[in-house]
Design a protein around this motif. Structure first.
Motif, mmCIF file in Angstrom:
data_model
loop_
_atom_site.group_PDB
_atom_site.id
_atom_site.type_symbol
_atom_site.label_atom_id
_atom_site.label_comp_id
_atom_site.label_asym_id
_atom_site.label_seq_id
_atom_site.Cartn_x
_atom_site.Cartn_y
_atom_site.Cartn_z
ATOM 1 N N ALA A 75 46.206 61.288 63.980
ATOM 2 C CA ALA A 75 45.102 60.344 64.315
ATOM 3 C C ALA A 75 44.437 59.623 63.074
ATOM 4 N N ILE A 76 44.031 58.376 63.297
ATOM 5 C CA ILE A 76 43.117 57.891 62.354
ATOM 6 C C ILE A 76 41.770 57.416 62.782
ATOM 7 N N GLY A 77 40.751 58.016 62.025
ATOM 8 C CA GLY A 77 39.454 57.740 62.587
ATOM 9 C C GLY A 77 38.810 56.529 61.875
ATOM 10 N N LEU A 78 37.719 56.278 62.611
ATOM 11 C CA LEU A 78 36.973 54.866 62.288
ATOM 12 C C LEU A 78 37.692 53.631 61.729
ATOM 13 N N ASN A 79 38.927 53.455 62.390
ATOM 14 C CA ASN A 79 39.644 52.219 61.967
ATOM 15 C C ASN A 79 39.120 50.937 62.791
ATOM 16 N N ALA A 89 28.574 54.197 60.972
ATOM 17 C CA ALA A 89 29.323 54.930 59.715
ATOM 18 C C ALA A 89 29.706 53.800 58.892
ATOM 19 N N GLU A 90 30.151 54.107 57.651
ATOM 20 C CA GLU A 90 30.380 53.236 56.688
ATOM 21 C C GLU A 90 32.055 52.931 56.680
ATOM 22 N N ILE A 91 32.349 51.588 56.416
ATOM 23 C CA ILE A 91 33.612 51.243 56.536
ATOM 24 C C ILE A 91 34.576 52.061 55.327
ATOM 25 N N PRO A 92 35.403 52.907 56.112
ATOM 26 C CA PRO A 92 36.223 53.752 55.027
ATOM 27 C C PRO A 92 36.963 53.232 53.985
ATOM 28 N N ALA A 93 37.078 53.639 52.777
ATOM 29 C CA ALA A 93 37.871 53.041 51.668
ATOM 30 C C ALA A 93 39.352 53.196 51.880
ATOM 31 N N GLU A 94 39.705 54.457 52.505
ATOM 32 C CA GLU A 94 41.062 54.852 52.887
ATOM 33 C C GLU A 94 41.165 55.452 54.371
ATOM 34 N N PRO A 95 42.247 55.381 54.801
ATOM 35 C CA PRO A 95 42.189 55.962 56.494
ATOM 36 C C PRO A 95 41.749 57.330 56.364
ATOM 37 N N ILE A 96 40.774 57.755 57.467
ATOM 38 C CA ILE A 96 40.471 58.955 57.608
ATOM 39 C C ILE A 96 41.579 59.455 58.575
#
Length: 294
Positions: A75-79, A89-96
């Motif tokens: 699973a990918i979080g915060l996408n 939440a901040e925009i992730p720089a790489e997939p969570i």
């Protein structure tokens, strides 16, 4: 093609959806919607089958998870940018990246069981990727060649287990029944634009989530390529790709699922799901009484 699996839980058989929406049995042509059947050659062989030659199934046939033999449920979080904003939440720089237990996978209309002691079970409508061929160190511009198709997923989440019990998110993501997949595995040739699919989810008929893959931070090809640099992706592996705004955790006050709730959800071109929510104690009572568990 729209492929599906039908029959009793744990004993599903392969099938497809014909041009008129009829359910057809594929058992005479393939053992399961799994393994080599998901490869480009395997899908080509199924595509060559005349649907009208296949046995018709009754409309009330139970639909199982649309893919079998899943060894890894990622699973990918915060996408979704708008979902990240919703929960601050901040925009992730790489997939969570986290995992859901493959044992949580159920059919699209099976019951959802609230875990024992749960108070914060949440909903998440998501687009899921089904891997068709072994993928390792692939580039984004070739990543879709390793994808068998897409499906609808409800990434159910117990927020206390996920966020308040320490460690990784996985504890709140893999509880039994927390991974409804289907109704269909839809091949990419039926989806002209991966970046313009509408998603929605209702609880008891009230709209909770409305979104579009247009706000995904990392798209399907990027996700497959990224993960392939950290693990071997195998046929039948499922990657669920994040959720748009409207989850219960983000509401003021937060709202979570309770016994008797009914969740319905869908994605453009990928079909719909419907799940009755059952408390753990009620579910065990139904099992003891010999009632169907799905």
């Amino acid at each position: 093609m729209k492929l599906m699996r039908h029959g009793a839980s744990g004993d599903e058989k392969p099938g497809l959806v014909d041009a008129h929406g009829g359910l057809r049995d594929l058992s005479g042509h393939v053992r399961d919607i799994a393994g080599l059947a998901l490869s480009r050659d395997g899908l080509a062989r199924l595509r060559a089958v005349d649907p009208s030659s296949l046995p018709m199934l009754p409309p009330e046939t139970r639909l199982g998870p649309c893919v079998g033999g899943t060894g890894n449920f990622i699973a990918i979080g915060l996408n979704y940018a708008d979902h990240a904003a919703e929960i601050g939440a901040e925009i992730p720089a790489e997939p969570i990246v986290f995992n859901k237990a493959p044992s949580c996978i159920v059919g699209p209309n099976d019951r959802v069981i609230l875990p024992k002691g749960s108070a914060k079970t949440d909903w998440e409508v998501e687009l899921a990727i089904v891997i068709g061929s072994r993928a390792s160190y692939v580039h984004a511009n070739e990543a879709l060649n390793y994808v068998a198709g897409l499906c609808l997923c409800n990434d159910l989440s117990e927020r206390e287990f996920q966020l308040e019990r320490g460690g990784t998110w996985t504890k709140g993501k893999g509880c039994p029944t927390f991974g409804p997949l289907g109704p269909w595995l839809v091949t990419l040739d039926e989806i002209p634009r991966l970046d313009a699919l509408g998603l929605w989810l209702d609880v008891n008929g009230e709209r909770m989530q409305t979104g579009s893959t247009a706000t995904m931070i990392f798209d399907v090809a990027q996700i497959v390529a990224y993960l392939s640099h950290f693990m071997m992706l195998m046929p039948g592996d499922v990657i669920t790709t994040g959720t748009p705004p409207g989850v219960g955790m983000g509401m003021k006050p937060p709202r979570f699922l309770k016994n008797g709730d009914v969740v319905t959800l869908g994605i453009d071109g990928l079909g719909q799901q419907r799940q009755e929510v059952v408390a753990f104690d009620d579910w065990t009572a139904k099992v003891a009484a010999g009632e169907p568990t799905h």
